[in-house]
Design a protein around this motif. Structure first.
Motif, PDB file in Angstrom:
ATOM      1  N   LEU A  84      -3.572  -4.742  -0.194  1.00 24.85           N
ATOM      2  CA  LEU A  84      -3.478  -5.161  -1.591  1.00 24.85           C
ATOM      3  C   LEU A  84      -2.604  -4.208  -2.382  1.00 24.85           C
ATOM      4  N   LEU A  85      -2.788  -2.926  -2.132  1.00 25.36           N
ATOM      5  CA  LEU A  85      -1.973  -1.938  -2.840  1.00 25.36           C
ATOM      6  C   LEU A  85      -0.494  -2.204  -2.589  1.00 25.36           C
ATOM      7  N   GLY A  86      -0.172  -2.464  -1.336  1.00 25.13           N
ATOM      8  CA  GLY A  86       1.220  -2.770  -1.000  1.00 25.13           C
ATOM      9  C   GLY A  86       1.707  -3.993  -1.760  1.00 25.13           C
ATOM     10  N   ILE A  87       0.869  -5.036  -1.776  1.00 25.55           N
ATOM     11  CA  ILE A  87       1.292  -6.266  -2.458  1.00 25.55           C
ATOM     12  C   ILE A  87       1.426  -6.024  -3.959  1.00 25.55           C
ATOM     13  N   ILE A  88       0.470  -5.275  -4.520  1.00 19.87           N
ATOM     14  CA  ILE A  88       0.531  -5.016  -5.968  1.00 19.87           C
ATOM     15  C   ILE A  88       1.823  -4.295  -6.318  1.00 19.87           C
ATOM     16  N   ILE A  89       2.156  -3.290  -5.537  1.00 22.66           N
ATOM     17  CA  ILE A  89       3.383  -2.546  -5.842  1.00 22.66           C
ATOM     18  C   ILE A  89       4.595  -3.469  -5.735  1.00 22.66           C
ATOM     19  N   MET A  90       4.585  -4.291  -4.709  1.00 22.07           N
ATOM     20  CA  MET A  90       5.734  -5.170  -4.523  1.00 22.07           C
ATOM     21  C   MET A  90       5.817  -6.193  -5.659  1.00 22.07           C
ATOM     22  N   ILE A 130       8.722  -6.831  -8.460  1.00 22.35           N
ATOM     23  CA  ILE A 130       9.366  -8.132  -8.708  1.00 22.35           C
ATOM     24  C   ILE A 130       9.258  -8.487 -10.182  1.00 22.35           C
ATOM     25  N   ASP A 131       8.062  -8.255 -10.742  1.00 24.25           N
ATOM     26  CA  ASP A 131       7.834  -8.588 -12.142  1.00 24.25           C
ATOM     27  C   ASP A 131       8.775  -7.791 -13.046  1.00 24.25           C
ATOM     28  N   LEU A 132       8.929  -6.529 -12.717  1.00 27.62           N
ATOM     29  CA  LEU A 132       9.792  -5.662 -13.522  1.00 27.62           C
ATOM     30  C   LEU A 132      11.236  -6.166 -13.476  1.00 27.62           C
ATOM     31  N   ILE A 133      11.675  -6.468 -12.256  1.00 30.26           N
ATOM     32  CA  ILE A 133      13.048  -6.945 -12.106  1.00 30.26           C
ATOM     33  C   ILE A 133      13.214  -8.283 -12.802  1.00 30.26           C
ATOM     34  N   ARG A 146      -3.605 -11.336 -10.440  1.00 25.64           N
ATOM     35  CA  ARG A 146      -2.934 -12.343  -9.621  1.00 25.64           C
ATOM     36  C   ARG A 146      -2.873 -11.933  -8.156  1.00 25.64           C
ATOM     37  N   THR A 147      -2.873 -10.636  -7.912  1.00 27.55           N
ATOM     38  CA  THR A 147      -2.723 -10.180  -6.540  1.00 27.55           C
ATOM     39  C   THR A 147      -3.993 -10.336  -5.707  1.00 27.55           C
ATOM     40  N   ILE A 148      -5.147 -10.318  -6.385  1.00 32.96           N
ATOM     41  CA  ILE A 148      -6.393 -10.403  -5.623  1.00 32.96           C
ATOM     42  C   ILE A 148      -6.446 -11.728  -4.878  1.00 32.96           C
TER      43      ILE A 148
END
Ligand SMILES: Nc1ncnc2c1ncn2[C@@H]1O[C@H](COP(=O)(O)OP(=O)(O)OP(=O)(O)O)[C@@H](O)[C@H]1O
Ligand SMILES: Nc1ncnc2c1ncn2[C@@H]1O[C@H](COP(=O)(O)OP(=O)(O)OP(=O)(O)O)[C@@H](O)[C@H]1O
Ligand SMILES: [Mg+2]
Ligand SMILES: [Mg+2]
Lengths: 256, 293, 268, 270, 256
Positions: free
Chosen positions: C246-252, C256-259, D126-128
């Motif tokens: 999850l941490l990996g996905i959140i960072i990714m 994406i959101d920032l970009i 959203r990530t959960i």
């Protein structure tokens, strides 16, 4: 030549925009349409190039019915009709130059337009039109960064760049200062006279109407209540158009 | 690496691949549900098999066996790891043939710990709360039971048969609740939402981390008959030679020290033994027995 | 006062009736929905299990971040990114014609726009797993069918949101283009596109983000990426593994959101 | 005649701005193209393979026809259950999403100190994965409709809030200025300047989410709330594609009805 | 009293909107601001109620600095300043009445406004304002169904309903017919005189300016180039404002 035959327009909410209009406007005329706010001036103008579908009747442009025209036939007719909008209708996010250039799209193939390939002459034409309305220096600004009057001028430049045979102008000088107003009206008049371009202008300035028009049409509640040369458009006639006597001090426009 | 693979894929699709030398073997597996740890790793098996067979092997992991069966039916997957029920259905469709079965250590009936013995079956169990007063399967009449999907051998078919044996209709005489995941059923049992759960043996290990006293708080009132272990099957167009080679390759991996470590860690398999379609008649029998429509 | 001031809108009886009818129907629907809802009660075991889940989540399994064997978080994320990118590109291209056809203000033909809307609905309803099955039958397991399934599956959502956005545009500038004699394509290009480009991009980027998280369908298909390990970790209640993924996905996703925010602000 | 004006337009034409900006766009474009190409390489994208395999898809589609019409009766109740839970889940999620979407919109709160944390929370939620949400809610509330509603609410919240705040960011600034000028405080400003402008989008996101939730019914299976998801699994598990087709058609009918209502509502509001 | 102290405004794209403005406008004055399109008239007006943040300097309203005001203090100041926008700024989707009512929000609790609960008196006030600008019958139409002039009148009605102590009007009569123009200007003048409300109007009609104003301010390129009573605003002065001589026939406005 523009011909209205029993034209009526009812808006979806039931408002009667136009009521059985019959008119013939000849080539090269400079017609000014006057009337109270809400009288149907914009509606009349917009039905000429079929921006509004009319509810009944028929409109002919150079003897061709625009009412029944479709597809490329319609686009051809419209290309030859330039329009200046009351509320400018600019693409706010695009640059001023691009907005003016968009007046030229009728002349080029769809494919070229998709790639944004306007010939150099078009660009020069567009810039000249901008220069004519005194905002050349804003050519590369975004349209929404302009003041109200500047936006109106972009809209005028777009119509000028279109090099049309008929020009429809919906209150083209409403937000302009006196200098620019004179310049724009003079331009319209010059184009009208030199190139014999039929010009129809909605105006609120009675005196301006008298000064520039060859013919004045008065609308009231969607009906033509006056139609005649300037000399006939006396103060009494204006009173009839506006539905009550006009006082001397209400005659907006260029000095007498 | 697909640029090179595309040609022979094409041949496969047109069904001529079996006659010619196969260049690449496609393997797909769904890790068995009856394991308390799961790993989504494909590379180690790819290497092991590639070495044994001396050909390119492509291994992928899926979470749903339906796709494997369909892919085998279209000859897109050559070797699949299937649970028993799925195998039976695949066979019926003419999509696959069993060649091997996985072996595991048995499970101690008392405390759920592994035994020393290698077996090719597993069991399902009825779990209730210790203080519930339910002692035997007959007591379950009118109670709320947590099942898995009706396609699940351990989560429905075998236990349902046990209920039928004592004249309880598994759907009408009890209140059935369907769960997705054996762990969810056990948690619902602990919460008191249901009176009994049926799971593979011993699914309590999965929730032990979150609920350390699960073994003390619950008890098992019944084990079912043995259920055959996961299969290794091949698609029907594969030629006999290759089939044998694959069979041997897997058995060798199970015997090899290093190979065994890998299949242990990833698939909780301890080895493989040859199998035959007949071994699964029992599955068909049970399916027939609990068939509802 | 010469005219009567209308303090209430002059609604006809029929209209008023319609308004009330709508209100009553909505109220009834909600009553029906609430009636089926059981009382809320907290379970005794909840604190224990929830705290153990959270303890796991906040002590991520760092060992999974990088593994020389090749099946680790980093490479999983990169693969997911590649799959999501291609899937989104496919959807982003195919949704354009469909959504213009579905927009009532562009196509003045109820039949066509209605038809396009039904097609979009059908794509949305069509279960991901069956799409996955279809493509796995066609091209075998792996990332490729994953891309195809994501791509086709995303058209439904993108097409719907995008077509409604098109229906919302301000039509003044397209009137201006029409008045110059532009055909529909030129009109759309010069007047509509500049208006909808920002939201089109933001829908695309949003869908890209969803596709990054579309673990389930990719897990089914054996597409690799981070989806399968995540599902396995969840079903085996391996919370520290879940935590690190999850941490990996959140960072990714945040990146994406920032970009996407940067790109959108450039365009609006 | 080389007039002064011609010189002037030419200067503007050639002083035309931004070759650097154009270059930047081109560069970005090429970069994206490269990324797409590399991704294609990585996952082995091949049109040829797809073309060759296309007939195989037919096998499956054939098995779906004719749909098993009798199955409609079986799935009516689960569909109703699903709808019921979806209504509540969507409603709660949508209500919660309003304040957060407003906080996340840059044209409502200009300060990064407000918008960034709000966006971060949204990203987090959203990530959960729904599986995790379901696990947590089941642990807290036991099995049944309640965790189902909450899981759907959490899921809806993230999606609506994101779409909604971007819709808010693209509204017309004029009316907002007018509200500022009459001296409205932030809340009044939102109530009278922002809300009327975004109601159509919000309605359509709400109805869209409702539709998604009906389709995302597999979550309900996870929490033991029944619903249509179980039947999908069951029919697929037994390879009974004719029944699967029935479920698809049934859901399509429901979704189309929602679509019709949604369009009617949007027309009214728009 | 409105006081500008060294006020400058630079737009983010570098355009200088205002350049070191120093002005004091006393209570009850009727000020008309004139200048070429793009001179900074709108910018000046919008900085008075802090719709634009100014880049430097300070603006005081009744001796309170609006430049540094925040929160409810700012809302209070703004509530007492009514504004008529050049481009109307209506909520297009809302009804005309609701648009006018929105001028009243400063007077009620936040909670009531969230629920849209306007008292009966407010509704009457709003309807009366609509009647005054002659579009009472459109009260329940959607704002985007109105003609250009009708929309402008809604925007005027909103400012009237606000019952402010200062009124800022940005070209309030640009799209109006002569009759309505007179009515609106008369109304502004009457409110100004009877209630002693400070009124600042941007206008392009020189004659109209001369007729209604007590004081005229001329802007050019963001700077005040003229400031004085009407009697001093001779044609030569206007020439200076516009940067070149004004011909007799360019003096738009009510007849002399
Ligand atoms: N948002 C903006 N961003 C950048 N420049 C702007 C912006 N708004 C206005 N300007 C520029 O500031 C200058 C003054 O604009 P302003 O709107 O005050 O003119 P104005 O006197 O009201 O003109 P008009 O009579 O045409 O309405 C103009 O050159 C205009 O282009
Ligand atoms: N889209 C629309 N829907 C319904 N009614 C409309 C619409 N557009 C205009 N009307 C109504 O039709 C009538 C004529 O409008 P039109 O815009 O032609 O007036 P106008 O003479 O141009 O007025 P103005 O000088 O204020 O621009 C008005 O009463 C107006 O309210
Ligand atoms: Mg008009
Ligand atoms: Mg202005």
């Amino acid at each position: 030549m523009i011909e209205f035959r029993n034209v009526s327009k009812v808006y979806p909410n039931g408002t009667k925009g136009l009521n059985n209009i019959n008119l013939t406007i000849n080539k090269g005329e400079f017609v000014v349409i006057v009337g109270l706010s809400g009288a149907g001036k914009s509606t009349l103008l917009r039905s000429i190039n079929k921006l509004h579908d009319i509810s009944s009747g028929e409109i002919l442009i150079e003897d061709k019915s625009i009412t029944s025209a479709k597809g490329s036939e319609l686009y051809k007719i419209r290309r030859d009709i330039g329009m200046i909008f009351q509320n400018f209708n600019l693409v706010k996010r695009s640059s001023v130059l691009r907005n003016v250039l968009s007046g030229r799209v009728g002349y080029h193939s769809t494919f070229k337009m998709l790639l944004g390939l306007f010939p150099q002459e078009d660009k020069e034409l567009a810039l000249k039109a901008l220069d004519r309305v005194n905002i050349l220096e804003k050519a590369y600004s975004r349209a929404d960064e302009l003041s109200g009057g500047q936006q109106q001028r972009v809209s005028i430049a777009r119509a000028l760049a279109q090099e049309a045979k008929i020009i429809l102008a919906d209150e083209p000088v409403a937000s302009l200062d006196p200098l620019t107003t004179k310049q724009v009206m003079d331009d319209l008049k010059r184009i009208n006279e030199e190139l014999n371009i039929t010009t129809i202008v909605n105006l609120h300035f009675i005196d301006l109407a008298r000064q520039y028009a060859t013919r004045i049409i008065g609308l009231r509640a969607g009906e033509v209540v006056f139609d005649g040369p300037v000399c006939e458009a006396t103060d009494e006639r204006f009173s009839e158009i506006y539905g009550r006597p006009i006082h001397e001090d209400e005659l907006l426009g260029v000095a007498k | 690496g697909c640029g090179s693979g595309s040609d022979d894929k094409a041949e496969k699709a047109s069904g001529t691949a079996s006659k010619e030398e196969k260049k690449e073997l496609t393997v797909q597996f769904v890790p068995s549900q009856n394991a308390d740890t799961l790993e989504a790793k494909a590379k180690p098996l790819e290497e092991l098999l590639g070495k044994e067979l001396d050909m390119d092997v492509k291994v992928s992991v899926s979470t749903d066996y339906n796709t494997i069966v369909e892919a085998m039916a279209s000859k897109q997957v050559d070797v699949g790891f299937l649970p028993p029920t799925a195998y039976v259905l695949a066979k019926e469709k003419g999509a696959a043939e069993v060649i091997l079965q996985a072996q595991r250590y048995g499970v101690n009936d008392e405390d759920g710990s592994p035994t020393e013995e290698l077996v090719d079956f597993y069991k399902s169990q009825f779990i209730v709360k210790k203080d519930s007063g339910i002692e035997k399967v007959e007591d379950l009449k009118g109670k709320k039971i947590g099942y898995q999907n009706v396609t699940s051998s351990a989560g429905y078919v075998w236990p349902a048969a046990s209920l039928i044996d004592v004249n309880i209709d598994p759907l009408k005489d009890v209140t059935p609740v369907t769960f997705k995941g054996h762990d969810q059923a056990i948690i619902a049992l602990l919460n008191g939402d249901i009176d009994a759960a049926v799971t593979f043996q011993d699914a309590r290990n999965v929730v032990k981390g979150d609920y350390p006293t699960v073994f003390e708080d619950t008890k098992i009132i019944k084990f079912t008959e043995p259920i055959p272990n996961d299969t290794i099957t091949v698609q029907t167009d594969l030629d006999a030679d290759l089939k044998n080679k694959i069979q041997e390759a897997f058995i060798n991996i199970g015997k090899d020290e290093e190979g065994r470590k890998i299949i242990q860690e990833i698939y909780t398999h301890e080895g493989y033994t040859k199998s035959d379609d007949k071994n699964f008649d029992i599955v068909r029998e049970y399916n027939e027995k609990v068939k509802t429509e | 006062m010469k005219k009567e001031l209308l303090l209430q809108p002059p609604r006809s009886r029929k209209k008023q009736f319609k308004v009330w009818l709508t209100i009553i129907i909505i109220a009834l629907i909600y009553i029906w929905a609430f009636a089926g809802m059981p009382a809320i009660e907290l379970k005794e075991t909840s604190t224990q299990i929830v705290s153990s889940i959270f303890t796991g989540l906040i002590s991520p399994d760092w060992g999974y971040v990088y593994d020389p064997g090749g099946e680790d978080l980093l490479r999983g994320l990169i693969e997911t990114l590649a799959i999501a990118l291609l899937g989104t590109v496919i959807a982003g291209i195919f949704c354009i014609p469909l959504s213009f056809l579905a927009a009532r203000n562009i196509v003045n033909n109820g039949g066509i726009s209605g038809g396009a809307k039904v097609v979009l609905s059908f794509i949305r309803v069509f279960p991901d797993i069956i799409l996955a099955l279809l493509f796995i039958k066609a091209v075998g397991p792996g990332s490729f069918p994953g891309v195809l399934a994501l791509g086709i599956g995303s058209i439904g959502m993108l097409g719907k949101l995008f077509s409604e956005d098109i229906e919302n545009v301000e039509l003044g500038s397209s009137e201006a283009l029409m008045a110059t004699g532009a055909n529909p394509i030129k009109t759309i290009w010069f007047a509509i596109i500049p208006q909808i480009l920002p939201s089109y991009l933001s829908f695309i980027l949003y869908r890209f983000e969803i596709n990054v998280r579309a673990a389930t369908i990719l897990g089914v298909i054996g597409a690799g990426g981070i989806g399968t390990p995540l599902i396995f970790a969840l079903t085996s209640r391996d919370w520290d593994r879940v935590g690190v993924i999850l941490l990996g996905i959140i960072i990714m996703v945040s990146a994406i959101d920032l970009i996407s925010g940067k790109i959108r602000s450039r365009l609006t | 005649m080389k007039t002064e004006q011609e010189i002037k337009t030419n200067t503007i034409l050639h002083s035309a701005p931004l070759p650097s900006k154009k270059l930047k766009y081109l560069f970005t474009f090429l970069l994206v193209l490269l990324l797409i190409f590399l991704s294609g390489q990585k996952i082995g994208f091949s049109f040829y393979e797809l073309l060759i395999g296309l007939p195989n898809m037919g096998d499956l589609l054939v098995q779906m026809f004719p749909p098993n019409w009798a199955y409609f009766v079986r799935i009516t109740e689960p569909i109703l259950d699903t709808i019921r839970i979806a209504i509540l889940g969507t409603t709660f999620g949508a209500i919660l999403s309003i304040p957060l979407a407003l906080l996340a919109a840059k044209n409502i709160f200009q300060s990064n100190w407000i918008t960034y944390p709000a966006r971060f929370i949204l990203n987090l939620i959203r990530t959960i994965p729904d599986l995790l949400l379901a696990s947590i809610f089941v642990a807290i509330f036991g099995i049944g409709a309640v965790p189902g509603i909450l899981a759907l609410a959490g899921f809806s919240f993230g999606i609506i809030a994101k779409l909604f705040y971007e819709a808010i960011e693209s509204i017309d600034r004029g009316p907002l200025e007018a509200m500022t000028a009459v001296g409205a405080n932030k809340i009044k400003w939102i109530a009278l300047g922002v809300i009327p402008q975004v109601i159509p989008q919000f309605t359509s996101f709400f109805l869209y989410m409702f539709e998604v939730n009906i389709r995302a019914a597999s979550v309900l299976g996870l929490v033991g709330a029944g619903g249509i998801g179980l039947y999908y699994e069951q029919t697929l598990g037994f390879f009974e594609y004719d029944k699967t087709a029935s479920i698809i058609i049934y859901t399509l009918a429901v979704v189309l009805i929602i679509d019709i209502i949604s369009n009617k509502l949007r027309e009214k509001i728009l």
